[in-house]
Design an enzyme around this catalytic site. Structure first.
Site, PDB file in Angstrom:
ATOM      1  N   ASP A  29       0.806  -1.226   0.000  1.00 36.44           N
ATOM      2  CA  ASP A  29       0.000   0.000   0.000  1.00 36.44           C
ATOM      3  C   ASP A  29       0.841   1.279   0.000  1.00 36.44           C
ATOM      4  O   ASP A  29       0.577   2.205   0.778  1.00 36.44           O
ATOM      5  CB  ASP A  29      -0.942   0.028   1.208  1.00 36.44           C
ATOM      6  CG  ASP A  29      -1.666  -1.287   1.429  1.00 36.44           C
ATOM      7  OD1 ASP A  29      -1.973  -1.977   0.432  1.00 36.44           O
ATOM      8  OD2 ASP A  29      -1.929  -1.634   2.599  1.00 36.44           O
ATOM      9  N   GLU A 198     -10.811  -1.144  -4.057  1.00 32.69           N
ATOM     10  CA  GLU A 198     -10.201  -0.399  -2.948  1.00 32.69           C
ATOM     11  C   GLU A 198      -9.029   0.423  -3.483  1.00 32.69           C
ATOM     12  O   GLU A 198      -8.747   0.446  -4.686  1.00 32.69           O
ATOM     13  CB  GLU A 198      -9.704  -1.373  -1.879  1.00 32.69           C
ATOM     14  CG  GLU A 198      -8.635  -2.319  -2.379  1.00 32.69           C
ATOM     15  CD  GLU A 198      -8.324  -3.455  -1.416  1.00 32.69           C
ATOM     16  OE1 GLU A 198      -9.210  -3.813  -0.616  1.00 32.69           O
ATOM     17  OE2 GLU A 198      -7.202  -3.984  -1.479  1.00 32.69           O
TER      18      GLU A 198
END
Length: 318
Positions: A29, A198
């Site tokens: 991420d 996402e």
């Protein structure tokens, strides 16, 4: 998003890491920026890093240094007030504003009775330390999972937006932030784009706004990056397709950020992936962070991204 999330455990030591080819270091991420004449990456930490979020810096995009704990989770008092014995934290998003740095991050996972939350912390330097605001900024629930925050300043209007949401419910939401950067001015209704799961990211180039995001399952080869374009940072979205997907040697690339060298104008994508030839999954262990070139066509669309093991070229900021 989750999987190799930061466990809320006591601090452990991590020595400086040097990366010069892909993958550059363990983590997931990654949120990437240029601050103060250096490149910075803020990832979901991995391996022995269980004390909080670390910041990594580089002067050339190839050699990276661990700058230590940016946000110490033991100092975030509200994390445990929902009664759960253990929480995880992941997916930081950082922005500079008015000489300060603001660090947004997700805490979860979400359950039917205990929602995920997004927190915010403030610091004086890009490496931190960041001081948490003392309360959640966004709380999930009712089908919305408050995860994967990303802050973006519109270069045309100066408005600053917080993007978030995904996974269960796979819903994108956007808020305008107040000038204090630690409270919400208003929510703005936006359309959730096609194939959204996402990890939303917004950037602007030559008057075109690009909303990019991850699709698929984080622990198998379906994980990939798709994008839309729009005339504003709020849409309406025009779906443009998938630009990053698994290949023969790397699986499940995604939850990315885009990064520009302001001196040369070069663009790069910073993302995580699994280093495996197995196309099936579910994968276990650690995801790893990689950097590759990002190129545009003459009409502004993004060319499909080729994952490499060599990594990016040296890209100096001076």
């Amino acid at each position: 998003m989750r999987n190799s999330s930061v466990l809320l455990l006591p601090a452990l030591f991590l020595s400086t890491l040097i990366g010069y080819a892909n993958p550059i270091f363990d983590g997931a991420d990654p949120d990437a920026h240029v601050f103060g004449g250096e490149y910075w990456i803020y990832p979901t930490s991995a391996g022995p890093v269980k004390d909080g979020f670390h910041a990594y810096s580089s002067t050339d995009l190839r050699h990276w240094q661990d700058r230590g704990v940016a946000l110490k989770l033991a100092d975030v008092t509200w994390i445990h007030n929902d009664g759960r014995p253990q929480r995880k934290a992941w997916a930081p998003g950082v922005i500079e504003q008015n000489g300060k740095y603001y660090f947004y991050y997700a805490v979860g996972p979400q359950t039917p009775t205990k929602p995920s939350r997004i927190g915010v912390a403030e610091g004086d330097r890009p490496e931190g330390p960041f001081l948490d605001s003392g309360k959640p900024l966004v709380t999930g629930g009712h089908g919305f999972e408050a995860i994967d925050p990303m802050a973006f300043k519109d270069p045309k209007t100066g408005a600053i937006y917080l993007y978030g949401g995904g996974s269960a419910g796979a819903k994108l939401r956007v808020w305008e932030l107040n000038p204090d950067m630690e409270s919400l001015k208003r929510e703005i209704k936006v359309e959730t784009p096609p194939y959204f799961t996402e990890g939303s990211f917004m950037h602007e180039r030559n008057g075109i706004y690009y909303l990019s995001y991850s699709h698929g399952a984080t622990n198998n080869s379906t994980y990939s990056v798709h994008y839309c374009t729009a005339p504003t940072p709020l849409g309406p979205w025009t779906y443009r397709g998938c630009i990053l997907k698994s290949d023969a040697s790397h699986q499940g690339p995604g939850h990315h950020s885009f990064l520009q060298n302001p001196v040369t104008g070069e663009w790069f994508i910073v993302y995580h992936r699994w280093e495996t030839t197995n196309p099936k999954g579910p994968y276990r262990g650690e995801r790893r962070i990689a950097i590759d070139r990002l190129e545009y066509n003459a009409d502004g669309t993004i060319r499909p991204i080729v994952m490499t093991d060599d990594g990016p070229p040296v890209s100096l900021l001076r």
